[in-house]
Design an enzyme around this catalytic site. Structure first.
Site, short mmCIF file in Angstrom:
data_model
loop_
_atom_site.label_atom_id
_atom_site.label_comp_id
_atom_site.label_asym_id
_atom_site.label_seq_id
_atom_site.Cartn_x
_atom_site.Cartn_y
_atom_site.Cartn_z
N CYS A 79 59.91 57.53 -34.33
CA CYS A 79 61.01 58.43 -33.77
C CYS A 79 61.03 59.96 -34.29
O CYS A 79 60.11 60.53 -34.26
CB CYS A 79 62.29 57.58 -33.49
SG CYS A 79 63.27 58.64 -32.21
N HIS A 181 60.34 53.38 -30.51
CA HIS A 181 61.07 52.47 -31.69
C HIS A 181 60.32 51.10 -31.46
O HIS A 181 60.63 50.42 -30.75
CB HIS A 181 62.49 52.31 -31.34
CG HIS A 181 63.35 53.03 -31.74
ND1 HIS A 181 63.74 53.34 -33.10
CD2 HIS A 181 63.85 54.16 -31.25
CE1 HIS A 181 64.49 54.43 -33.32
NE2 HIS A 181 64.39 55.11 -32.05
N GLU A 183 60.27 48.73 -33.49
CA GLU A 183 61.34 47.49 -33.99
C GLU A 183 61.88 46.91 -32.66
O GLU A 183 62.69 46.32 -32.92
CB GLU A 183 62.09 47.96 -35.10
CG GLU A 183 63.14 48.66 -35.14
CD GLU A 183 62.65 50.31 -34.84
OE1 GLU A 183 61.70 50.64 -34.43
OE2 GLU A 183 63.75 51.00 -34.80
#
Lengths: 209, 252
Positions: A79, A181, A183
Site C-alpha cells: 500500500c 492489501h 493480507e
C-alpha cells in the site's frame, strides 16, 4: 524470519498474522540488527506519504532499508509502503521517496469516487514472474487515493482498471511492491504473499551457496 | 472496475454471536471468529460486526474478538456498536478492525465523524444510518438507538452532512424493508446513491439473489448487506454471486 518494519504508523497485526499462518516467523521491529538479519522484509504503510518518509528518516530506518536491499534479500512494500519505494509523491506537497524504483506518486483526479476502495481485478502483465506462480488473475482489495506512475514499464508487473490503468504490483530485482492489501485480499492476496515469501527462501539458499 | 460487494453482518453480544446460526460443521455456533472464517471461505467480500453488548465488560470482550478475527481472516471487516470516542475507535483499529461504524454516536456528536476521519482516514469511517419513511414529510427520517428513537432529521440531508464530515462510506438500513425479505428499499438506496460520492452499502430486506441484483442496478448501491438469510442458510453467498455473475454484475 520475516521482519515487518515498524516505523510508528499503521496496524501491523493483520499482515504479521497472515505471514505466520503461511508458516513463517515474523517480528515487528525497528531494530537495524533484526531487520538486517531477516530473510525478507515488509515495508507496510498507512497514512500520508510525507509523514511516513519523515518517520523513516528520523528513525534512521531509511538507511536500514537501503542496507537491507543491498544484501539482495527481498523487500515488499504494501500500500503506502509500495508508494514509498518510488522517487517522489505529490501527496500534500512534494516529497522525496526512497527512490529504489523510478516513478512518481500522483493523486487520482476525475469525476469518480476517491479513494479507490474495494475489490478490483488484477491484470497480470508479466505472468511468468515468480510472484504470479499459480495466479492468473483475480480480485484484490485496494484502499488508496494516490497511485504510482512508473518511469520504467519493465518494473510494472500487474495493473488494475479504475477509470485508467492503475499500478498494482511492481518489482525490480529484490524490491517488490503491492498497492493493494494482500493480507486483506482473501485467497489471491494470500497466494501473492506466499509467492513473495518463497523468494525469501530462494534468496537465503542462494546466499548460503 | 470495482466489484460489487456482498457483506454478511454478525450481531455480537458479550463476545458471542446472537441470533441462531445453523451452519453445518460449525463447532460453536456462537463463536464470532469461527463464523467469520466460514464467511471468508464462502466468498464474503467484507464482514460487519455489530456489538450489541450493553456493558463495559462486553465491549472489552469485543476488542479481544476483533483481535482474534483479524488474525484468522483475510478480508476487511468493520466493527460498529457503542463507539462514542476517538479512543474507542483507536482501540478497535489497533486490534485489527479495518473500519469503524457509527450510528447513534454520529447523530449525537457529528464531530466524532470528522475527528475519526482526520485521525485515521476517511476509509476507516463508516456512518450507519437507520432510515424510515415519514408519511407526513414524504421523505425518510433518521432513527437512532437501534431504530427506537426518531430524530426529526431528514435522511437525505444527513447523508450529505456525513459525507462532508469525512465519512468514507454509508451503511444504509431501510427500517421499512428490514425483516420483510421482500427486497432492499430501492427508492431510498437510489436517492442516497445519487446524492453522495462515497460508497453506499444497502441493508434491510434481502431475501433472494435477485434482490441484490436490483439494489446494485436500480438502487446503484456499491454493496449489499444481510444477516439472517445468510446465517440461516436461506441464501449462500456463493449462490448470490453466481446469480449476479450470470446477470453480468461484476463480483469477485
Amino acid at each position: 524470519m520475516i521482519a515487518i518494519i515498524d516505523y510508528g504508523i499503521g496496524n501491523l497485526h493483520s499482515v504479521s498474522k497472515a505471514i505466520e499462518r503461511l508458516g513463517y516467523e515474523t517480528c515487528v521491529t525497528s531494530s537495524e540488527k533484526e531487520i538486517l538479519a531477516a530473510d525478507g522484509a515488509i515495508l507496510p504503510g498507512v497514512g500520508a506519504f510525507g509523514d511516513a518518509m519523515k518517520h523513516l528518516r528520523e528513525t534512521g530506518l531509511q538507511e536500514v532499508v537501503y542496507k537491507f536491499v543491498d544484501t539482495g534479500k527481498p523487500l515488499l512494500g504494501i500500500c503506502l509502503g509500495m508508494q514509498l519505494l518510488f522517487s517522489s509523491s505529490e501527496e500534500y506537497g512534494e516529497h522525496k521517496g526512497l527512490d529504489l524504483l523510478p516513478g512518481h506518486v500522483v493523486r487520482f483526479q476525475g469525476d469518480y469516487k476517491i479513494p479507490h476502495m474495494g475489490w478490483n481485478r488484477l491484470d497480470v502483465k508479466q505472468p511468468t514472474h515468480l510472484l504470479f506462480e499459480g495466479i492468473e488473475s483475480g480480485y484484490v482489495y485496494f484502499v488508496h487515493s494516490f497511485h504510482v506512475k512508473l518511469d520504467d514499464p519493465a518494473n510494472l508487473l500487474a495493473t488494475t482498471d479504475y477509470y485508467q490503468e492503475v499500478t498494482a504490483v511492481v518489482g525490480k530485482d529484490n524490491v517488490f511492491g503491492m498497492q493493494f492489501h494482500p493480507e486483506k485480499s482473501s485467497d489471491v492476496g494470500i497466494s501473492l504473499l506466499s509467492n513473495f515469501l518463497k523468494t525469501t527462501v530462494v534468496s537465503v539458499s542462494l546466499s548460503k551457496d | 472496475m470495482l466489484a460489487k460487494r456482498i457483506i454478511p453482518c454478525l450481531d455480537v453480544k458479550d463476545g458471542r454471536v446472537v441470533k441462531g446460526v445453523n451452519f453445518v460443521n460449525l463447532k460453536d455456533a456462537g463463536d464470532p471468529v469461527e463464523l467469520a472464517e466460514i464467511y471468508d471461505k464462502e466468498g464474503a467480500d467484507e464482514l460487519v460486526f455489530l456489538d450489541i453488548s450493553a456493558s463495559v465488560e462486553g465491549r472489552a470482550t469485543m476488542v479481544e474478538v476483533v483481535k482474534q478475527t483479524a488474525g484468522e481472516i483475510a478480508i476487511p471487516f468493520t466493527v460498529g456498536g457503542g463507539i462514542s470516542s476517538v479512543e474507542d475507535m483507536k482501540k478497535l483499529l489497533r486490534a485489527g478492525a479495518d473500519k469503524i461504524g457509527m450510528n447513534t454516536a454520529a447523530v449525537k456528536n457529528p464531530n466524532l465523524v470528522s475527528e475519526g476521519a482526520q485521525k485515521f482516514g476517511s476509509q476507516c469511517i463508516v456512518v450507519a444510518i437507520d432510515a424510515k419513511y415519514n408519511e407526513e414529510w414524504k421523505e425518510w427520517e433518521v432513527y437512532t438507538h437501534g431504530g427506537r428513537n426518531a430524530t426529526g432529521i431528514k435522511a437525505l440531508q444527513w447523508v450529505k452532512e456525513v459525507e462532508k464530515l469525512g465519512a468514507g462510506e454509508i451503511l444504509l438500513t431501510s427500517m421499512d424493508a428490514d425483516g420483510t425479505k421482500d427486497g432492499f428499499d430501492i427508492q431510498l438506496t437510489r436517492a442516497v446513491s445519487d446524492l453522495v460520492n462515497i460508497p453506499v452499502i444497502a441493508s434491510g430486506g434481502a431475501g433472494k439473489s435477485e434482490h441484490f441484483n436490483d439494489v446494485f442496478s436500480a438502487g446503484k448501491a456499491d454493496a449489499g448487506l444481510a444477516a439472517s438469510i445468510f446465517h440461516y442458510k436461506e441464501l449462500s453467498i456463493e449462490n448470490v454471486k453466481h446469480d449476479l455473475k450470470q446477470k453480468g454484475v461484476e463480483v469477485r
